[in-house]
Design an enzyme around this catalytic site. Structure first.
Site, PDB file in Angstrom:
ATOM      1  CG  ASN A 111      72.364  44.878  61.040  1.00  0.00           C
ATOM      2  OD1 ASN A 111      72.460  46.083  61.238  1.00  0.00           O
ATOM      3  ND2 ASN A 111      71.597  44.102  61.780  1.00  0.00           N
TER       4      ASN A 111
ATOM      5  CG  HIS B 106      72.166  42.629  66.655  1.00  0.00           C
ATOM      6  ND1 HIS B 106      71.004  43.360  66.568  1.00  0.00           N
ATOM      7  CD2 HIS B 106      71.998  41.764  67.693  1.00  0.00           C
ATOM      8  CE1 HIS B 106      70.165  42.940  67.499  1.00  0.00           C
ATOM      9  NE2 HIS B 106      70.738  41.984  68.197  1.00  0.00           N
TER      10      HIS B 106
ATOM     11  CB  SER C 211      76.742  39.693  65.910  1.00  0.00           C
ATOM     12  OG  SER C 211      76.635  38.919  67.084  1.00  0.00           O
TER      13      SER C 211
ATOM     14  CG  ASP D  98      69.117  41.294  63.824  1.00  0.00           C
ATOM     15  OD1 ASP D  98      69.639  41.979  62.921  1.00  0.00           O
ATOM     16  OD2 ASP D  98      68.500  41.801  64.777  1.00  0.00           O
TER      17      ASP D  98
END
Ligand code: GAR
Length: 197
Positions: free
Chosen positions: A106, A108, A135, A144
């Site tokens: 992912n 972010h 990130s 997260d």
């Protein structure tokens, strides 16, 4: 060649950057499908590159679990080596994360573990910090909280609003994402090793 499925909810500007990068014949990964939880504008980028899209509308399911099961069925069609959440604004159910772990990453727009969740840019501004960041993480069952694969600081300027700050973070996110996908594809980055406590 590492095969990648990308999941989006919005404009897909980071998806676009990844598609541009993998279009280079020397890049060791390819995007095999782009999926979304809504009619995302970013589908247009996939169409530009002739990449198949799939839609699993959030509103069509009565629970996160059912939506995640339908999403998992789509991913099973493409069987990608890696799933990239690139602005997917829904939490995946734990069952889907566990089925694919550690092969979901992912991006972010904050320097995790600072400012997790759906409003990373807004929350950094509200906190009055002078720097935030971008990130790329492995997705785990938290919000997260997964292992950090790459991150970089981005300054917050005195006149920033959410839009200007996000616009400055996104190019950093793109660079990190492309680099992480490249390193996974070459074997330089081992997601299983990164995810071992
Ligand atoms: C990106 O900044 C991504 O990190 C963020 O949404 C944006 C999508 O932009 N994701 C999250 O905040 C997830 N918590 P894009 O659709 O233009 O690529």
């Amino acid at each position: 060649m590492l095969t990648v499925a990308v999941l989006i909810s919005g404009a897909g500007s980071n998806l676009r950057a990844l598609l541009d990068a993998v279009a280079d014949p020397g890049f060791p990964a390819s995007v095999v499908a782009v999926g979304a939880d809504r009619e995302a504008d970013g589908f247009a980028h996939a169409e530009d590159f002739g990449i198949p899209t799939f839609l699993v509308p959030w509103e069509s399911y009565s629970s996160r679990e059912e939506w995640g099961a339908a999403l998992g069925e789509q991913l099973d069609v493409w069987k990608p080596d890696l799933v990239v959440l690139s602005g997917l604004m829904r939490l995946l159910p734990a069952s889907l994360v566990e089925a694919w772990a550690p092969r979901i990453i992912n991006t972010h727009p904050a320097y995790l573990p600072e400012f997790p969740g759906a409003h990373g840019v807004r929350d950094a501004l509200a906190a009055g910090v002078t720097q935030t960041g971008a990130s790329v993480i492995v997705v785990d069952t938290g919000v997260d909280t997964g292992p950090i694969l790459a991150q970089e600081r981005v300054p917050v300027l005195p006149d920033d609003d959410e839009h200007s700050l996000h616009d400055r973070i996104k190019p950093v996110e793109r660079r990190l994402l492309i680099d992480v996908v490249h390193r996974i594809a070459t074997g330089d980055l081992d997601l299983a090793a990164e995810s071992t406590p």
